[in-house]
Scaffold this active site. Structure first.
Site, PDB file in Angstrom:
ATOM      1  CG  ASP A  95      -0.130   0.122   2.617  1.00 46.53           C
ATOM      2  OD1 ASP A  95       0.709  -0.928   2.690  1.00 46.53           O
ATOM      3  OD2 ASP A  95      -0.400   0.773   3.511  1.00 46.53           O
ATOM      4  CD  GLU A 160       4.080   0.658   7.027  1.00 44.97           C
ATOM      5  OE1 GLU A 160       4.806   1.067   8.046  1.00 44.97           O
ATOM      6  OE2 GLU A 160       3.773   1.481   6.128  1.00 44.97           O
TER       7      GLU A 160
END
Ligand SMILES: [Zn+2]
Length: 412
Positions: A95, A160
């Site tokens: 991400d 994350e």
């Protein structure tokens, strides 16, 4: 200058890195918490790419109704080593954060612009660099038919940037790594320094709290008929600031910075006009605490101070704990993994590795909390989250070389 990769292979590897970047950077992978669709589409591309390297890709997706396809994807793959009871996992989060103001970008954030050694784009460093590094290491081993001393694992994780609940924490809580048996070492290429010497082995506890000071609202021309929450809030927050500095004096030079920090940050607006004495004052604090102290110590200090201040002034001060995260035990420098990896850095880079602790939070803390040795390391200029985020191909090649050197010469 590389120890394992020969000069003929370097251009081939750089071309692979660029082509891989061009496959996944244009596909945005932003958490629903930040207004995005999640990582599903990007994960599909990367899964396909792992299969094209001849690896078996295992999906451990976390359900999330808000995201595309209703999932937050996580993918695991492995290259077998000579001994199969030990695995070096390279953890890469897939991400990214949004690009921010597009006007601040020299090059379009999602098209991967390569200029000499530099690669520009949102997510090329954070954490696309870990993705291309891990894939290139695996590709090298597979294509050359070389068996590393221990297994190489690749863990591609979601979420994350917004807490890892659907990413690495999900995997660790499900005990996914234990399915593979043996011992597990974790390399998290998600922060570092330009010479490759910085190795993060520890983090601080994190605490977020809110201080709400209540007085009594009144007309600004008649302050004696009310109780000015803004003034009392300033007084209380400064008192807390001072008390914190007096009580948390520990110094540990492993950490950057070497002390616990506790900072007033956000301030809510109290009242929309100038001629009213505000009745409420709200200030937020961000605390990063050395692991030798406890999070509870800070909360107790704030609450006891709030009680005394309230009784002395007639204001009412409340401490709300909004969130906290324990740092876990620092990764031991004498663990076979860390000792071997620091040697690999020394011998491939000619620099003395600097093991440090940081105040920022990475996924490594969730691994440490489960007793896994984990280090955060890569070579970078730390451009994450900035406009014109970039990395350098030469940095990536150096990192691939150091990891290969560890896997082929140092791993035990
Ligand atoms: Zn990152």
């Amino acid at each position: 200058m590389t120890r394992i990769i020969n000069s003929n292979d370097i251009q081939y590897m750089k071309n692979y890195i660029i082509s891989l970047y061009k496959k996944f950077i244009p596909i945005k992978a932003i958490s629903p918490d930040l207004g995005g669709d999640g990582e599903a589409e990007r994960a599909d591309i990367l899964e396909k790419e792992l299969r094209s390297l001849g690896l078996v890709a295992r999906r451990v997706d976390a359900p999330d109704k808000r995201a595309k396809k209703g999932i937050r994807p996580n993918i695991l793959a492995m290259v077998n080593g000579e001994r199969k009871d030990k695995t070096l996992w390279i953890v890469a989060h897939i991400d990214t954060v949004p690009e921010g103001d597009p006007a601040l970008w020299k090059y379009p954030p999602y098209s991967v612009t390569v200029i000499d050694d530099y690669v520009y784009g949102r997510g090329v460093e954070d954490d696309g660099q870990a993705v291309v590094t891990a894939f290139a290491v695996a590709k090298y081993l597979v294509e050359k038919g070389i068996r590393p001393r221990i297994n190489l694992g690749i863990a591609l994780v979601s979420d994350e940037e917004t807490g890892s609940r659907y990413g690495l924490r999900y995997l660790v809580d499900k005990g996914v790594f234990n399915d593979y048996g043996g011992s597990h070492y974790f390399l998290v290429p998600d922060a570092g320094s330009p010479d490759g010497s910085k190795v993060i082995v520890a983090e601080k506890h994190i605490l977020h709290m809110r201080v709400v000071t209540k007085g009594k609202q009144t007309h600004a021309s008649m302050p004696h008929t009310g109780l000015n929450a803004h003034r009392l809030g300033m007084m209380f927050n400064l008192e807390l600031d001072k008390a914190f500095r007096e009580k948390f004096t520990e110094y540990d030079e492993v950490y950057e910075p070497p002390v616990s920090t506790c900072e007033p940050t956000r301030k809510e607006e109290n009242i929309g006009n100038i001629n009213t004495i505000p009745g409420t004052d709200v200030v937020y604090w961000d605390c990063r605490i050395l692991p030798k102290r406890e999070i509870r110590d800070v909360i107790e200090l704030a609450k006891s101070l709030a009680f005394k201040f309230s009784s002395a002034t007639g204001a009412h001060v409340d401490i709300d704990v909004l969130g906290y995260d324990d740092a876990g035990e620092p990764t031991r420098l004498d663990s076979p993994f860390v000792a071997g990896f620091l040697d690999a850095i020394r011998e491939t880079r000619g620099v003395e590795p600097r093991p440090i602790g940081i105040g920022g939070g990475t996924v490594a803390r969730y691994l440490r909390k489960h007793g896994y040795p984990a280090i955060v390391w890569m070579t970078c200029d730390e451009t994450a989250h900035q406009p014109n985020e970039y990395t350098r191909l030469s940095y990536i090649i150096s990192d691939i070389d150091t990891i290969l050197y560890y896997l082929l010469k140092k791993a035990t």
